[in-house]
Structures are given as structure tokens and as C-alpha cells.
Scaffold this active site. Sequence first.
Site, PDB file in Angstrom:
ATOM      1  N   CYS A  36      35.128  36.084  42.011  1.00  0.00           N
ATOM      2  CA  CYS A  36      34.470  37.316  41.577  1.00  0.00           C
ATOM      3  C   CYS A  36      34.333  37.251  40.061  1.00  0.00           C
ATOM      4  CB  CYS A  36      35.235  38.555  42.050  1.00  0.00           C
ATOM      5  SG  CYS A  36      36.832  38.842  41.266  1.00  0.00           S
ATOM      6  N   ASN A  54      38.575  37.937  38.420  1.00  0.00           N
ATOM      7  CA  ASN A  54      39.686  37.466  39.241  1.00  0.00           C
ATOM      8  C   ASN A  54      40.879  38.418  39.200  1.00  0.00           C
ATOM      9  OD1 ASN A  54      41.917  34.632  39.426  1.00  0.00           O
ATOM     10  ND2 ASN A  54      40.814  35.540  41.107  1.00  0.00           N
TER      11      ASN A  54
END
Length: 163
Positions: free
Chosen positions: A9, A12
Site C-alpha cells: 500500500c 505500509n
Amino acid sequence: MSYRVCFVCTGNICRSPMAESVFRARVREAGLDDLVEVDSAGTGGWHEGDGADPRTVSVLRENGYDGAHIARQFHASWFSRLDLVIALDAGHLKALRRLAPTPEDAAKVRLLRSYDPAAGDDLDVPDPYYGGMEGFEECLEMVEAASEGLLAAVREQVEGRAA
């Protein structure tokens, strides 16, 4: 040789550590923990060395998952040792595919919700960072729903290697 999956993402600290924790539990429940390695990272390094967002940890623990995590940034060099790179939204998918050194590496990048047949056309897991707890709970529901299909796909790959 282990089959390696990395969830990615933005920083993190929210979505990817949540996905990592949920998927690691699914792998363990399936008895595949000797064959599948699970980790996570962020597209950026803003939170490197930090733990997961406290709201992520809270939602994970309330639902029986491990909340332990240390954030790190994804690096292009990792592609050579990974079998599957799971992006949490379309922005991550694009960034990771641009970062991939080869077309084969770019093909390793998939959206998490593409493994959830009920997801429909919206395959992004929304970033809960700027909202309240309900966003983290919704994120967990999406991650759990997609993890079953992802586990089936990974199991197929692991069994194919063993054949």
C-alpha cells in the site's frame, strides 16, 4: 522453495500490514506456512521503521489477528525474489508495474480485490488513514473477503510446483 507474496500500500502502516496479517493467518490455517512466505511494504518510505497504525493494530487484535509489524518501503530489486505482489489499490498497481524491471515482473502485480468475486468493478481497498475506525473495519472486511480467493490461487501455484 517458498512461494513469496508481498502486499503493498502507500506507507505500509494500514492496509498492507492488515492484509499481511490476515493472509498469514489464512496460510497457517491451510497448513501452508512451510510453503508460503507473506510480507508487506509501502510504495513510499515515510513510515519506515514504524509500527502499524494503532487503529490497524486494534482492528486486527479485536478480530484475532497478530498486530505486530515494522513498516518498510518496497524496492524494485525485490521482484526477483517474489512470486506475487499484491497492490491494495489502482495507484499502487500502476506504481509497482512502473517499478518492475521486466514485463514478467510487472505481470506479478495484482490487485487484492481481484481475488474477491463479489467485489464488482471497484477493486480498490480505500485508504482508512484519514478517517475513523469504521474505515479500518471496512478495510478488514474487504481484505478478509479477498483472502479466500487469493489463498485458493496461491495454493494452486504451490501445488503446481510440487507436481
